[in-house]
Design an enzyme around this catalytic site. Structure first.
Site, PDB file in Angstrom:
ATOM      1  N   GLN A 125      -3.467 -11.353  -0.244  1.00  0.00           N
ATOM      2  CA  GLN A 125      -4.094 -11.526  -1.563  1.00  0.00           C
ATOM      3  C   GLN A 125      -4.683 -12.924  -1.753  1.00  0.00           C
ATOM      4  O   GLN A 125      -5.459 -13.149  -2.684  1.00  0.00           O
ATOM      5  CB  GLN A 125      -3.079 -11.242  -2.682  1.00  0.00           C
ATOM      6  CG  GLN A 125      -2.650  -9.780  -2.744  1.00  0.00           C
ATOM      7  CD  GLN A 125      -1.673  -9.563  -3.877  1.00  0.00           C
ATOM      8  OE1 GLN A 125      -0.480  -9.761  -3.708  1.00  0.00           O
ATOM      9  NE2 GLN A 125      -2.163  -9.178  -5.031  1.00  0.00           N
TER      10      GLN A 125
ATOM     11  N   GLY B 239       5.103 -11.016  -7.779  1.00  0.00           N
ATOM     12  CA  GLY B 239       5.032 -10.813  -6.335  1.00  0.00           C
ATOM     13  C   GLY B 239       3.640 -11.144  -5.841  1.00  0.00           C
ATOM     14  O   GLY B 239       2.668 -11.019  -6.597  1.00  0.00           O
TER      15      GLY B 239
ATOM     16  N   HIS C 288       5.724  -2.493  -3.107  1.00  0.00           N
ATOM     17  CA  HIS C 288       4.347  -2.828  -3.502  1.00  0.00           C
ATOM     18  C   HIS C 288       3.778  -3.914  -2.576  1.00  0.00           C
ATOM     19  O   HIS C 288       2.638  -3.811  -2.114  1.00  0.00           O
ATOM     20  CB  HIS C 288       4.364  -3.293  -4.970  1.00  0.00           C
ATOM     21  CG  HIS C 288       3.048  -3.739  -5.520  1.00  0.00           C
ATOM     22  ND1 HIS C 288       2.437  -3.119  -6.592  1.00  0.00           N
ATOM     23  CD2 HIS C 288       2.214  -4.762  -5.176  1.00  0.00           C
ATOM     24  CE1 HIS C 288       1.283  -3.738  -6.855  1.00  0.00           C
ATOM     25  NE2 HIS C 288       1.138  -4.740  -6.022  1.00  0.00           N
ATOM     26  N   GLU C 289       4.596  -4.940  -2.279  1.00  0.00           N
ATOM     27  CA  GLU C 289       4.098  -6.047  -1.455  1.00  0.00           C
ATOM     28  C   GLU C 289       3.979  -5.648   0.019  1.00  0.00           C
ATOM     29  O   GLU C 289       3.017  -6.044   0.691  1.00  0.00           O
ATOM     30  CB  GLU C 289       4.989  -7.286  -1.601  1.00  0.00           C
ATOM     31  CG  GLU C 289       5.126  -7.831  -3.024  1.00  0.00           C
ATOM     32  CD  GLU C 289       3.803  -8.071  -3.739  1.00  0.00           C
ATOM     33  OE1 GLU C 289       2.791  -8.356  -3.077  1.00  0.00           O
ATOM     34  OE2 GLU C 289       3.776  -7.953  -4.984  1.00  0.00           O
TER      35      GLU C 289
HETATM   36 ZN    ZN Z   1      -0.339  -6.222  -5.725  1.00  0.00          ZN
END
Ligand code: ZN
Length: 179
Positions: free
Chosen positions: A51, A46, A141-142
């Protein structure tokens, strides 16, 4: 194919609130394609746009389930534009989570076992689906990344400090090796 540089803790951009995508066009589709390339090369399952230092509400996931023992992983890419979690189950599950922005560190994190999410894909199509298992954890999480939240935030201060200290030590060792 373009690989984008992945930012790591403690980069303050990882704490930013990502902004919604306003237009789904070829430029965005190219970016999504670059995000998939970057995620597969990392390798990871992911990746959120922030990021790669683009604070927009875009994320990609591919669990790359191994088809059978020793077989090539089966790719099942999901692109999520402006995703929202609209429901979370009361039952919880625990996965050993890692993060490309916190390299080589893993911790067991408990989250809702199932979530219902709404999102647009890179063609602008609406999706509304309930997901479970590793996919549910990965979606949460994303989506957390889009809100400036990292998995280490769910740890006690003591455990978080241990993870960050191990990461600092690892970087130091890698720095020495590279020198
Ligand atoms: Zn992460």
């Amino acid at each position: 194919m373009a690989l984008l540089p992945i930012i790591e803790v403690p980069d303050p951009l990882l704490r930013a609130q990502s902004a919604p995508v306003e237009r789904i066009d070829d430029e965005l589709r190219q970016f999504v394609s670059d995000m998939f390339d970057t995620m597969y090369a990392a390798p990871g399952i992911g990746l959120a746009a922030v990021q790669v230092a683009v604070p927009r509400r875009v994320m990609v996931i591919d669990l790359q389930d191994p088809e059978e023992e020793g077989g090539e992983p089966v790719k099942k890419p999901y692109a999520f534009i402006n995703p929202e979690i609209v429901w979370s189950s009361d039952d919880r599950s625990v996965y050993n989570e890692g993060c490309l922005s916190i390299p080589d560190q893993y911790s067991e994190i408990e989250r809702p076992a199932r979530v219902r999410a709404r999102w647009l894909d890179e063609q602008g199509r609406q999706h509304d689906a309930e997901v479970d298992g590793l996919l549910a954890t990965c979606v949460q999480h994303e989506v957390d990344h889009l809100n400036g939240v990292l998995f280490i935030d769910y740890l006690s201060r003591l455990k978080r400090d241990i993870v960050l200290r191990k990461l600092a030590k690892l970087r130091k060792e890698q720095g020495i090796k590279a020198a």
